[in-house]
Scaffold this active site. Structure first.
Site, PDB file in Angstrom:
ATOM      1  N   ASP A   9       0.873  -1.175   0.000  1.00  0.00           N
ATOM      2  CA  ASP A   9       0.000   0.000   0.000  1.00  0.00           C
ATOM      3  C   ASP A   9       0.911   1.226   0.000  1.00  0.00           C
ATOM      4  OD1 ASP A   9      -2.630   1.151   2.279  1.00  0.00           O
ATOM      5  OD2 ASP A   9      -1.499   2.192   0.729  1.00  0.00           O
ATOM      6  N   ILE A  10       0.839   2.051  -1.021  1.00  0.00           N
ATOM      7  CA  ILE A  10       1.794   3.175  -1.182  1.00  0.00           C
ATOM      8  C   ILE A  10       1.684   4.163  -0.033  1.00  0.00           C
ATOM      9  CG2 ILE A  10       0.348   4.765  -2.539  1.00  0.00           C
ATOM     10  CD1 ILE A  10       2.816   5.076  -4.421  1.00  0.00           C
ATOM     11  N   ASN A  23      -6.808  12.565 -10.826  1.00  0.00           N
ATOM     12  CA  ASN A  23      -7.531  12.999 -12.030  1.00  0.00           C
ATOM     13  C   ASN A  23      -7.331  14.500 -12.154  1.00  0.00           C
ATOM     14  OD1 ASN A  23      -9.711  14.493 -10.597  1.00  0.00           O
ATOM     15  ND2 ASN A  23     -10.173  12.445  -9.835  1.00  0.00           N
ATOM     16  N   VAL A  32      -5.865   4.502  -5.843  1.00  0.00           N
ATOM     17  CA  VAL A  32      -4.730   4.997  -5.036  1.00  0.00           C
ATOM     18  C   VAL A  32      -4.977   6.450  -4.619  1.00  0.00           C
ATOM     19  CG1 VAL A  32      -3.293   5.749  -7.015  1.00  0.00           C
ATOM     20  CG2 VAL A  32      -2.209   5.032  -4.901  1.00  0.00           C
ATOM     21  N   ASP A  33      -5.693   7.200  -5.452  1.00  0.00           N
ATOM     22  CA  ASP A  33      -6.041   8.596  -5.127  1.00  0.00           C
ATOM     23  C   ASP A  33      -6.860   8.632  -3.838  1.00  0.00           C
ATOM     24  OD1 ASP A  33      -7.698  11.221  -7.132  1.00  0.00           O
ATOM     25  OD2 ASP A  33      -6.287  11.332  -5.468  1.00  0.00           O
ATOM     26  N   SER A 116      -2.458   4.726 -14.244  1.00  0.00           N
ATOM     27  CA  SER A 116      -3.449   4.489 -15.316  1.00  0.00           C
ATOM     28  C   SER A 116      -3.893   3.043 -15.480  1.00  0.00           C
ATOM     29  CB  SER A 116      -2.937   5.000 -16.689  1.00  0.00           C
ATOM     30  OG  SER A 116      -3.029   6.402 -16.765  1.00  0.00           O
ATOM     31  N   GLY A 118      -5.553   1.132 -13.438  1.00  0.00           N
ATOM     32  CA  GLY A 118      -6.787   0.767 -12.719  1.00  0.00           C
ATOM     33  C   GLY A 118      -8.001   1.310 -13.451  1.00  0.00           C
ATOM     34  N   VAL A 119      -8.631   2.294 -12.852  1.00  0.00           N
ATOM     35  CA  VAL A 119      -9.841   2.918 -13.426  1.00  0.00           C
ATOM     36  C   VAL A 119      -9.612   3.366 -14.867  1.00  0.00           C
ATOM     37  CG1 VAL A 119     -11.274   5.014 -13.244  1.00  0.00           C
ATOM     38  CG2 VAL A 119     -10.772   3.652 -11.210  1.00  0.00           C
ATOM     39  N   TYR A 120      -8.385   3.840 -15.159  1.00  0.00           N
ATOM     40  CA  TYR A 120      -8.122   4.397 -16.494  1.00  0.00           C
ATOM     41  C   TYR A 120      -7.837   3.328 -17.541  1.00  0.00           C
ATOM     42  CZ  TYR A 120      -8.307   9.270 -14.917  1.00  0.00           C
ATOM     43  OH  TYR A 120      -8.719  10.489 -14.445  1.00  0.00           O
TER      44      TYR A 120
HETATM   45  N1  APR Z   1      -1.242   1.626  -3.033  1.00  0.00           N
HETATM   46  C1  APR Z   1      -0.640   1.360  -4.225  1.00  0.00           C
HETATM   47  N2  APR Z   1      -1.308   1.141  -5.371  1.00  0.00           N
HETATM   48  C2  APR Z   1      -2.662   1.177  -5.307  1.00  0.00           C
HETATM   49  C3  APR Z   1      -3.372   1.454  -4.113  1.00  0.00           C
HETATM   50  C4  APR Z   1      -2.598   1.684  -2.938  1.00  0.00           C
HETATM   51  N3  APR Z   1      -3.171   1.946  -1.752  1.00  0.00           N
HETATM   52  N4  APR Z   1      -4.713   1.422  -4.386  1.00  0.00           N
HETATM   53  C5  APR Z   1      -4.824   1.119  -5.699  1.00  0.00           C
HETATM   54  N5  APR Z   1      -3.607   0.964  -6.256  1.00  0.00           N
HETATM   55  C6  APR Z   1      -3.245   0.608  -7.635  1.00  0.00           C
HETATM   56  C7  APR Z   1      -4.322  -0.036  -8.466  1.00  0.00           C
HETATM   57  O1  APR Z   1      -4.441  -1.405  -8.124  1.00  0.00           O
HETATM   58  C8  APR Z   1      -3.754   0.180  -9.859  1.00  0.00           C
HETATM   59  O2  APR Z   1      -2.804  -0.835 -10.153  1.00  0.00           O
HETATM   60  O3  APR Z   1      -2.953   1.801  -8.335  1.00  0.00           O
HETATM   61  C9  APR Z   1      -3.014   1.515  -9.730  1.00  0.00           C
HETATM   62  C10 APR Z   1      -3.708   2.679 -10.423  1.00  0.00           C
HETATM   63  O4  APR Z   1      -5.112   2.485 -10.346  1.00  0.00           O
HETATM   64  P1  APR Z   1      -6.121   3.714  -9.985  1.00  0.00           P
HETATM   65  O5  APR Z   1      -5.896   4.108  -8.574  1.00  0.00           O
HETATM   66  O6  APR Z   1      -7.493   3.282 -10.406  1.00  0.00           O
HETATM   67  O7  APR Z   1      -5.605   4.912 -10.881  1.00  0.00           O
HETATM   68  P2  APR Z   1      -5.755   5.163 -12.460  1.00  0.00           P
HETATM   69  O8  APR Z   1      -5.988   3.916 -13.221  1.00  0.00           O
HETATM   70  O9  APR Z   1      -4.585   6.022 -12.807  1.00  0.00           O
HETATM   71  O10 APR Z   1      -7.111   6.010 -12.548  1.00  0.00           O
HETATM   72  C11 APR Z   1      -7.111   7.308 -11.991  1.00  0.00           C
HETATM   73  O11 APR Z   1      -8.982   6.782 -10.622  1.00  0.00           O
HETATM   74  O12 APR Z   1      -9.124   6.917  -8.367  1.00  0.00           O
HETATM   75  C12 APR Z   1      -9.416   7.586  -9.529  1.00  0.00           C
HETATM   76  O13 APR Z   1      -9.267   9.887  -8.912  1.00  0.00           O
HETATM   77  C13 APR Z   1      -8.641   8.870  -9.654  1.00  0.00           C
HETATM   78  O14 APR Z   1      -9.953   9.586 -11.496  1.00  0.00           O
HETATM   79  C14 APR Z   1      -8.687   9.061 -11.139  1.00  0.00           C
HETATM   80  C15 APR Z   1      -8.552   7.646 -11.670  1.00  0.00           C
END
Ligand code: APR
Length: 171
Positions: A9-10, A23, A32-33, A116, A118-120
């Site tokens: 967990d970062i 975002n 992670v945000d 990027s 995850g959600v992206y």
């Molecule tokens: N520590 C480390 N990595 C994490 C954590 C954490 N606590 N939580 C999630 N992740 C990982 C996810 O598993 C994924 O591999 O971070 C990576 C990026 O995923 P997202 O957090 O969904 O970010 P992203 O794909 O860049 O999408 C950004 O998601 O949360 C929203 O506000 C954010 O709109 C923005 C979008």
């Protein structure tokens, strides 16, 4: 410059700066945000409101507040649209801008999430290759951080990043 891949967990990492996959509003979200805002505390959102957003591919710096990390580098990765809309260049730019900022602030240790992926929706292997490749090109820049951590969350991401680093790092 030491590159490492960890499954963690970062928000728990004791580094000079963690990178947040934000975002463009910088007003928080999920993934992670959401974790970073929850762990850093409400002061982070107050500061982010004053920044007024961040374009995709750019980076904004804040304090780490209640995180063990001293600073947070908020960057906005591209949303995956199939790979023909400049996503690879924008994702590489996120890593470059964070490395440039770390160099200018002389951070010794930084940690990246898998921006990027995850959600992206960015394909994991392609994203890992851009992440590792972009960071590796900084090998010889003066005052580059001596410790760079790819902080993966879960076994699948960790394995892909570890394999990618092993392939590219020894190249
Ligand atoms: N520590 C480390 N990595 C994490 C954590 C954490 N606590 N939580 C999630 N992740 C990982 C996810 O598993 C994924 O591999 O971070 C990576 C990026 O995923 P997202 O957090 O969904 O970010 P992203 O794909 O860049 O999408 C950004 O998601 O949360 C929203 O506000 C954010 O709109 C923005 C979008």
């Amino acid at each position: 410059m030491r590159l490492e891949v960890v499954d963690s967990d970062i928000t728990r990492l004791h580094v000079d700066a963690v990178v947040n996959a934000a975002n463009e509003t910088l007003l928080g979200g999920g993934g992670v945000d959401g974790a970073i805002h929850a762990a850093a505390g409400p002061e982070l959102l107050d500061v982010c409101r004053l920044i007024g957003g961040c374009p995709t591919g750019e980076v904004r710096l804040t304090d780490g507040f209640r995180l063990p990390a001293r600073h947070i580098m908020h960057t906005v990765g591209p949303v995956w649209q199939g790979g023909e809309a400049g996503e690879p260049e924008l994702l590489g730019q996120c890593y470059r801008r964070c490395m440039e900022l770390a160099v200018s602030r002389r951070f010794r240790s930084i940690a990246f999430p898998a921006i990027s992926t995850g959600v992206y929706g960015y394909p994991l292997r392609k994203a890992a290759q851009i992440a590792v490749g972009t960071v590796l090109e900084f090998r010889k820049v003066k005052h580059a951080p001596t410790r760079i951590t790819f902080c993966c969350f879960g076994r699948e991401v960790t394995d892909v990043y570890s394999l990618t680093l092993a392939e590219m790092g020894s190249a």
